[in-house]
Write a protein that holds these residues in place. Structure first.
Motif, mmCIF file in Angstrom:
data_model
loop_
_atom_site.group_PDB
_atom_site.id
_atom_site.type_symbol
_atom_site.label_atom_id
_atom_site.label_comp_id
_atom_site.label_asym_id
_atom_site.label_seq_id
_atom_site.Cartn_x
_atom_site.Cartn_y
_atom_site.Cartn_z
ATOM 1 N N SER A 29 1.024 -1.641 -0.079
ATOM 2 C CA SER A 29 0.171 -0.118 -0.015
ATOM 3 C C SER A 29 0.625 1.580 0.164
ATOM 4 C CB SER A 29 -1.350 0.337 1.115
ATOM 5 O OG SER A 29 -2.102 -1.110 1.057
ATOM 6 N N GLN B 250 -7.274 -0.079 -0.059
ATOM 7 C CA GLN B 250 -7.743 -1.060 0.910
ATOM 8 C C GLN B 250 -8.972 -1.136 1.043
ATOM 9 O OE1 GLN B 250 -4.294 -2.297 2.451
ATOM 10 N NE2 GLN B 250 -4.845 -4.061 3.216
ATOM 11 N N ASP C 97 -6.106 -1.400 -5.123
ATOM 12 C CA ASP C 97 -5.472 -1.959 -3.421
ATOM 13 C C ASP C 97 -6.489 -2.811 -2.855
ATOM 14 O OD1 ASP C 97 -4.190 -2.390 -1.949
ATOM 15 O OD2 ASP C 97 -3.490 -0.276 -0.633
ATOM 16 N N GLU C 98 -5.911 -4.014 -3.119
ATOM 17 C CA GLU C 98 -6.849 -5.369 -3.049
ATOM 18 C C GLU C 98 -9.046 -5.167 -3.130
ATOM 19 O OE1 GLU C 98 -6.040 -6.809 0.914
ATOM 20 O OE2 GLU C 98 -3.940 -6.294 1.121
HETATM 21 MG MG LIG Z 1 -2.156 -2.814 2.384
#
Ligand SMILES: [Mg+2]
Ligand SMILES: Nc1ncnc2c1ncn2[C@@H]1O[C@H](COP(=O)(O)OP(=O)(O)OP(=O)(O)O)[C@@H](O)[C@H]1O
Length: 250
Positions: free
Chosen positions: A44, A86, A172-173
């Motif tokens: 991140s 995220q 991010d994810e």
């Molecule tokens: Mg992360």
């Protein structure tokens, strides 16, 4: 094919901690470049530096031949760098369409002047329509965003990113917490976005990563230990012992 974004020697220190350590990678249109690594590996933080949310301690970020390392986030967004987070960042009280319109407005050169300009408002409305169309969310446009399923919220976040008309997508994810069906829908979306975008995908779902990524970079303690295509990463002894463990990814 030349890289749209080239990252070299990118480093970020937090006090004595080197969260990202001399990372070099590139992002090409038509490719998903996955960045994997255990919790705290620096994934991140890497995205935050690429999007301009935090400054790099060292290193260089080049977008389409221009050095953007010192540019603030808003200018990078204008130049085509988009990201998702995220943690969910939607406005739950607003509709799906309004969320996308706000994202589009925020990425215009003078977002505060929007209220004076009907044309600018129509432009962001159009960008929102296109983003919803691209993500398959048009039917949900008038729904209050907070009432969406988890998977649809994550799709909305990608739509909000698309509403800023990015060429580089930093995700991010996006699959975190998703069920099998939602994962398939998101992977289908990423496949559709691939031809026109350079995509950096941070993700813990290894099955998904090995299916969708053209290239994979593995980070351990802030540093890259390997970069390669899925087969190369799967068979890399250092990656297997440091990260993949005994898991098989056939
Ligand atoms: Mg992360
Ligand atoms: N603002 C900050 N100040 C101090 N340390 C930070 C800050 N942001 C991140 N770190 C530290 O930097 C390291 C990398 O964190 P980062 O969030 O980038 O990891 P990650 O790979 O995204 O992990 P995860 O998979 O859990 O999301 C961690 O040790 C984290 O505690």
């Amino acid at each position: 094919m030349s890289a749209l974004m080239q990252v070299s020697g990118l480093t970020r220190r937090f006090g004595g901690l080197v969260a990202v350590n001399a990372v070099t990678l590139d992002l090409r249109v038509g490719e998903v470049h996955a960045v994997i690594g255990t919790n705290g590996a620096g994934k991140s933080t890497l995205i935050n530096m690429l999007s301009g949310e935090i400054a790099a301690s060292e290193g260089r970020i080049v977008l389409d031949g221009a050095d953007i390392t010192a540019r603030p986030q808003a200018r990078r967004a204008l130049a085509g760098v988009g990201r998702s987070y995220q943690r969910t960042t939607i406005f739950p009280e607003f509709t799906v369409h309004e969320n996308c319109r706000l994202a589009a407005q925020a990425a215009t050169p003078r977002p505060w002047a929007i209220w004076q300009s009907a044309r600018a408002c129509a432009t962001s409305g159009g960008a929102a329509d296109a983003a919803l169309e691209a993500t398959g969310l048009t039917a949900l446009a008038t729904r209050t965003a907070g009432t969406l399923s988890h998977g649809a919220k994550r799709q909305l976040e990608v739509a909000m990113c698309l509403a800023t008309k990015p060429r580089v997508l930093l995700l991010d994810e996006p699959l975190a917490g998703m069920g099998a069906e939602e994962t398939e829908r998101m992977l289908g979306l990423l496949e559709r976005l691939k031809p026109a975008h350079a995509i950096l995908l941070v993700e813990h779902d290894m099955d998904a990563v090995f299916r969708i990524a053209e290239r994979i970079t593995v980070m351990v303690n802030g540093a890259v230990i390997a970069t390669g295509n899925p087969d190369e990463i799967r068979n890399d002894p250092q990656v297997r012992s440091a990260y993949l463990g005994e898991e098989e990814h056939a």
